[in-house]
Design a protein around this motif. Structure first.
Motif, short mmCIF file in Angstrom:
data_model
loop_
_atom_site.label_atom_id
_atom_site.label_comp_id
_atom_site.label_asym_id
_atom_site.label_seq_id
_atom_site.Cartn_x
_atom_site.Cartn_y
_atom_site.Cartn_z
N PHE A 1 0.86 -1.19 0.00
CA PHE A 1 0.00 0.00 0.00
C PHE A 1 0.89 1.24 0.00
O PHE A 1 1.85 1.32 0.77
N LYS A 2 0.54 2.22 -0.85
CA LYS A 2 1.39 3.41 -1.01
C LYS A 2 0.82 4.66 -0.35
O LYS A 2 1.45 5.71 -0.36
N GLY A 3 -0.37 4.58 0.19
CA GLY A 3 -1.01 5.77 0.74
C GLY A 3 -0.66 6.04 2.20
O GLY A 3 0.22 5.40 2.78
N TYR A 4 -1.39 6.99 2.78
CA TYR A 4 -1.20 7.32 4.20
C TYR A 4 -1.83 6.25 5.07
O TYR A 4 -2.96 5.82 4.83
N TRP A 5 -1.13 5.85 6.12
CA TRP A 5 -1.66 4.88 7.08
C TRP A 5 -0.99 5.12 8.43
O TRP A 5 0.23 5.32 8.50
N LYS A 6 -1.78 5.14 9.46
CA LYS A 6 -1.22 5.37 10.79
C LYS A 6 -1.89 4.45 11.81
O LYS A 6 -3.11 4.41 11.91
N ASP A 7 -1.06 3.74 12.53
CA ASP A 7 -1.53 2.95 13.68
C ASP A 7 -1.50 3.87 14.88
O ASP A 7 -0.43 4.20 15.40
N VAL A 8 -2.68 4.34 15.33
CA VAL A 8 -2.72 5.30 16.43
C VAL A 8 -2.81 4.55 17.76
O VAL A 8 -3.71 4.76 18.57
N GLY A 9 -1.83 3.69 17.98
CA GLY A 9 -1.86 2.82 19.15
C GLY A 9 -1.28 3.43 20.41
O GLY A 9 -1.41 2.86 21.49
N THR A 10 -0.62 4.58 20.28
CA THR A 10 -0.05 5.24 21.46
C THR A 10 -0.51 6.69 21.49
O THR A 10 -0.98 7.24 20.48
N VAL A 11 -0.35 7.32 22.65
CA VAL A 11 -0.73 8.73 22.77
C VAL A 11 0.03 9.57 21.76
O VAL A 11 -0.54 10.44 21.09
N GLU A 12 1.32 9.28 21.63
CA GLU A 12 2.15 10.08 20.72
C GLU A 12 1.73 9.88 19.25
O GLU A 12 1.64 10.85 18.49
N SER A 13 1.46 8.63 18.84
CA SER A 13 1.08 8.40 17.45
C SER A 13 -0.31 8.98 17.15
O SER A 13 -0.57 9.46 16.04
N TYR A 14 -1.18 8.96 18.15
CA TYR A 14 -2.51 9.58 17.98
C TYR A 14 -2.37 11.09 17.79
O TYR A 14 -2.98 11.68 16.90
N TRP A 15 -1.54 11.72 18.61
CA TRP A 15 -1.29 13.16 18.48
C TRP A 15 -0.64 13.47 17.12
O TRP A 15 -1.05 14.40 16.43
N GLY B 1 3.24 19.83 27.26
CA GLY B 1 4.05 18.64 27.00
C GLY B 1 5.09 18.97 25.95
O GLY B 1 5.44 20.14 25.76
N LYS B 2 5.58 17.95 25.29
CA LYS B 2 6.53 18.21 24.20
C LYS B 2 6.43 17.05 23.22
O LYS B 2 5.98 15.95 23.58
N PRO B 3 6.83 17.26 21.96
CA PRO B 3 6.77 16.16 20.99
C PRO B 3 7.54 14.95 21.53
O PRO B 3 8.65 15.09 22.03
N GLY B 4 6.88 13.80 21.48
CA GLY B 4 7.49 12.59 22.05
C GLY B 4 7.05 12.33 23.48
O GLY B 4 7.22 11.23 24.00
N LYS B 5 6.50 13.33 24.12
CA LYS B 5 5.97 13.15 25.48
C LYS B 5 4.80 14.12 25.66
O LYS B 5 4.92 15.18 26.29
N ILE B 6 3.68 13.75 25.11
CA ILE B 6 2.51 14.61 25.04
C ILE B 6 1.78 14.62 26.39
O ILE B 6 1.57 13.57 27.01
N ALA B 7 1.40 15.81 26.83
CA ALA B 7 0.61 15.92 28.07
C ALA B 7 -0.84 15.55 27.76
O ALA B 7 -1.38 15.94 26.72
#
Length: 392
Positions: free
Chosen positions: A241-255, A370-376
């Motif tokens: 698959f060549k399109g956009y895909w995101k596994d939003v399994g963590t707080v950081e990936s969801y953000w 917070g900060k990128p990588g450690k979202i409040a």
């Protein structure tokens, strides 16, 4: 009851706890978490089914399902409110031999084999209800039939340093999978499973029945079924698959996925970089409550942000995604943050690199930083009365 025969039907796995999302899933199933201002995560998978002309969709629910059930309803928003077919909510249930919670992804399908059989499909599309992407499943289905595969697994290249979070496929030049490693410590390549499978139903049925008798099995597609089918000599292919895909399994990936919606630096010729919500061919549908129009006060400043109905903005909002009915008071600042429905940021408060959950309130003058990588994260309905600053 027997439904009209379908060549292919879909089953969406939506019962997982999503514990890595912490406060976001304390009272809510992960697929029901709000996303992108006006959607919930499962809207993407349901819309993909609709846009791919797949009109029988089973949704397997288990953990905190109330909001998810209410959101899906009878499937009207996705044109899945059919007399024959449409969307079906499939929670755990009892039968003449008792009942069980779903013990794993494969077990959830096994426990609903009778439902699948109602439509006598030749193929079963198994999907995850907690990923952000738009995709035409018919293209993958065409690939599956051309390859005469027993199983086709959608996959995407991920950064090698993240590969150990995924099921990794090792393939031959023609795409045939010869090895599948579930979350390997030392991945041999970066070709990751997207959790999207097309199975020949007759083959899958046999493996599900055998797996159900295996007391050592975790009854999981990645850990058990796929390795057993490989060992059994079945033909497994990887569909790139060549399109956009995101596994939003963590707080950081969801953000990050929310921030991706605001990313102007992505190039249009790099489809893996862009989630295009404005493409009519891949339109994302949702079921939503009617709110009044958003109000931007004369003193407000709003740049590079998504702001939906019901919001009232009196302060400053930069690079942020605001869901329904959010309030931002005078002299308040919201920067690089995600505010879920009915969150309130009172006068003079500052929210930066944060997620403020539904109904939460950051009181006058307080800081949530917070900060990128450690979202409040401010949990649902919480009242913040003192600063929350993540410094490390």
């Amino acid at each position: 009851m027997n439904g009209p025969k379908r060549e292919i039907i879909a089953m969406i796995l939506a019962g997982g706890q999503g514990s890595r999302l912490k406060d976001l899933t304390k009272t809510n199933a992960k697929p029901a978490v709000e996303f992108g201002g006006k959607y919930r995560i499962i809207d993407f998978t349901l819309s993909n089914c609709t846009n791919s002309s797949i009109d029988v969709v089973g949704v397997l629910t288990q953990y905190q399902p109330f909001t998810l059930h209410c959101h899906i309803g009878i499937g009207t928003a996705w044109d899945l409110d059919r007399t024959k077919g449409g969307v079906y909510i499939l929670p755990p249930h009892t039968n003449d031999s008792g009942g069980n919670w779903y013990k794993g992804t494969a077990d959830s399908i096994y426990q609903n084999m009778n439902f699948v059989e109602l439509f006598s499909p030749e193929y079963l599309l198994v999907l995850s209800g907690d990923h952000i992407y738009t995709m035409d499943y018919q293209e993958m289905f065409k690939f599956h039939k051309e390859k005469k595969a027993d199983v086709t697994i959608a996959c995407i290249e991920v950064p090698i340093q993240e590969a150990s979070r995924f099921g990794i496929m090792n393939t031959k030049e023609d795409g045939r999978i010869y090895e599948f490693e579930e979350k390997p410590k030392h991945p041999k390549n970066n070709l990751a499973s997207m959790g999207i499978y097309i199975f020949n139903w007759d083959k899958l049925k046999r493996y599900l029945k055998e797996d159900a008798k295996d007391e050592e099995s975790a009854h999981d597609f990645g850990k058990n079924i796929i390795p057993k089918m490989l060992k059994g000599g079945e033909k497994l292919f990887a569909y790139r698959f060549k399109g956009y895909w995101k596994d939003v399994g963590t707080v950081e990936s969801y953000w990050e996925a929310n921030m991706d919606l605001l990313n102007e630096e992505c190039k249009l010729d790099e489809p893996s970089c862009i989630l295009d919500l404005y493409n009519e061919e891949t339109k994302v549908y949702t079921s939503s409550i009617a709110y009044p129009p958003q109000y931007i006060a004369p003193c407000a400043k709003v740049k590079k942000s998504m702001v939906v109905e019901g919001c009232s903005i009196w302060g400053e909002v930069y690079n942020s995604v605001l869901s329904y009915n959010v309030y931002v008071g005078q002299n308040a600042k919201v920067i690089s943050s995600v505010l879920l429905s009915s969150a309130s940021i009172e006068d003079g408060a500052i929210v930066e690199n944060a997620i403020v959950c539904s109904g939460a309130r950051v009181t006058k003058g307080c800081k949530v930083i917070g900060k990128p990588g450690k979202i409040a994260v401010v949990s649902e309905n919480k009242k913040v009365t003192s600063d929350i600053i993540i410094s490390e």
